[in-house]
Write a protein that holds these residues in place. Structure first.
Motif, PDB file in Angstrom:
ATOM      1  N   LEU A   1       0.819  -1.204   0.000  1.00 59.65           N
ATOM      2  CA  LEU A   1       0.000   0.000   0.000  1.00 59.65           C
ATOM      3  C   LEU A   1       0.863   1.268   0.000  1.00 59.65           C
ATOM      4  O   LEU A   1       0.494   2.279  -0.617  1.00 59.65           O
ATOM      5  N   GLU A   2       2.001   1.200   0.685  1.00 61.89           N
ATOM      6  CA  GLU A   2       2.892   2.356   0.768  1.00 61.89           C
ATOM      7  C   GLU A   2       3.605   2.629  -0.545  1.00 61.89           C
ATOM      8  O   GLU A   2       4.183   3.702  -0.723  1.00 61.89           O
ATOM      9  N   MET A   3       3.554   1.670  -1.478  1.00 58.37           N
ATOM     10  CA  MET A   3       4.289   1.813  -2.738  1.00 58.37           C
ATOM     11  C   MET A   3       3.465   2.444  -3.849  1.00 58.37           C
ATOM     12  O   MET A   3       3.957   2.608  -4.966  1.00 58.37           O
ATOM     13  N   PHE A   4       2.218   2.766  -3.571  1.00 58.77           N
ATOM     14  CA  PHE A   4       1.378   3.385  -4.592  1.00 58.77           C
ATOM     15  C   PHE A   4       1.201   4.887  -4.305  1.00 58.77           C
ATOM     16  O   PHE A   4       1.176   5.314  -3.157  1.00 58.77           O
ATOM     17  N   ILE A   5       1.053   5.655  -5.385  1.00 59.68           N
ATOM     18  CA  ILE A   5       0.765   7.084  -5.210  1.00 59.68           C
ATOM     19  C   ILE A   5      -0.629   7.357  -5.768  1.00 59.68           C
ATOM     20  O   ILE A   5      -1.204   6.552  -6.490  1.00 59.68           O
TER      21      ILE A   5
END
Length: 283
Positions: free
Chosen positions: A279-283
């Motif tokens: 989840l932290e890897m998407f913008i």
């Protein structure tokens, strides 16, 4: 180069279907003389027993001591015509390999020495290599990549590599790009959760290892080093993918990770934690 390794294996195993050439392969026969000339400074494949290829859209990894090249010719001039983005991605692959090998639960004194050399050569020369095309820096980066290959030949890679492959498949992000953003998120998580230790040498050892890596990167603490690595990604213009269905895709990605590869990681990760990291890897 990995395709060349498979081709060399097929010379002595001509009846072995490619789709069955996965995992640990016992070749048992001497391969023809194998000269490896890397044309990127990234994989370190000229130093390893691994060959990773995609066949019919599926990643296949072959492991055999027999496919380690007999000779490696490191010629920095071949990197001159490499597109700048590929220089960035392959450099990140080498750096991440070295960092992962250093913190791997299978690290040894020998592998850590190789990893240290690789990290220091890469971090001290990447600006000259990427932004100036400096010949001395280019030579050092190629040597750093080779040492990173030597390190992972002993330890294998860890969670960031395991998490990166499907990002490449789904979003067309080159491997070094995807493993760079994976390593950042994994490292930040592990610094805060190092007590969930997966290494028999203990949580204090893992934390001390993170600080050793930080020192090699030029920072006093692991937290500072992770922030510095994030700044490096920004400097190299390595961004995160965009997806409107980020929750759905994070679940799909978490489910795709080879759990066996996570056994090398110094801090335990389960499916829920993988989901949160993606989840932290998407913008």
């Amino acid at each position: 180069m990995d395709c060349a390794k498979i081709a060399a294996a097929r010379v002595v195993k001509p009846n072995q279907p490619i789709e069955k050439m996965r995992g640990i392969m016992k070749i048992g026969e001497k391969l023809p003389p194998f000269f490896a000339v890397p044309t990127t400074a990234g994989t370190g494949s000229e130093s390893t027993r691994y060959a990773v290829i995609y066949y019919n859209g599926e990643k296949q990894s072959v492991t055999s001591e027999s496919i380690i090249p007999n000779y490696a010719i490191l010629e920095p001039s071949v990197l001159k015509s490499l597109p700048i983005y590929q220089k960035k991605c392959t450099l990140l692959d080498a750096l991440c390999q070295a960092i992962e090998s250093w913190w791997s639960v299978h690290s040894t004194d020998e592998s850590k020495e190789y990893a240290k050399i690789a990290v220091e050569k890469i971090i001290n020369n990447y600006k000259g290599y990427i932004f100036k095309g400096d010949k001395t820096a280019t030579k050092e980066i190629m040597l750093g990549s080779n040492y990173a290959g030597r390190a992972i030949n002993i330890t294998s890679t860890t969670a960031p590599h395991a998490m990166s492959y499907k990002l490449t498949t789904l979003y067309g992000i080159p491997h070094g790009h995807s493993v760079g953003i994976s390593l950042l998120e994994v490292w930040k998580y592990m610094i805060e959760n190092y007590e969930s230790c997966n290494d028999q040498r203990g949580a204090d050892y893992v934390l001390a290892t993170f600080d050793e890596i930080a020192n090699a990167l030029g920072y006093a603490t692991a937290k500072d080093a992770a922030e510095g690595f994030e700044a490096m990604l920004s400097r190299l213009e390595i961004g995160y993918p965009h997806d409107e269905n980020r929750e759905e895709m994070a679940k799909y990605l978490a489910d795709s990770v080879n759990v066996e590869r996570l056994g090398n990681n110094p801090v335990a990760l389960d499916n829920k934690e993988l989901y949160d990291l993606y989840l932290e890897m998407f913008i």
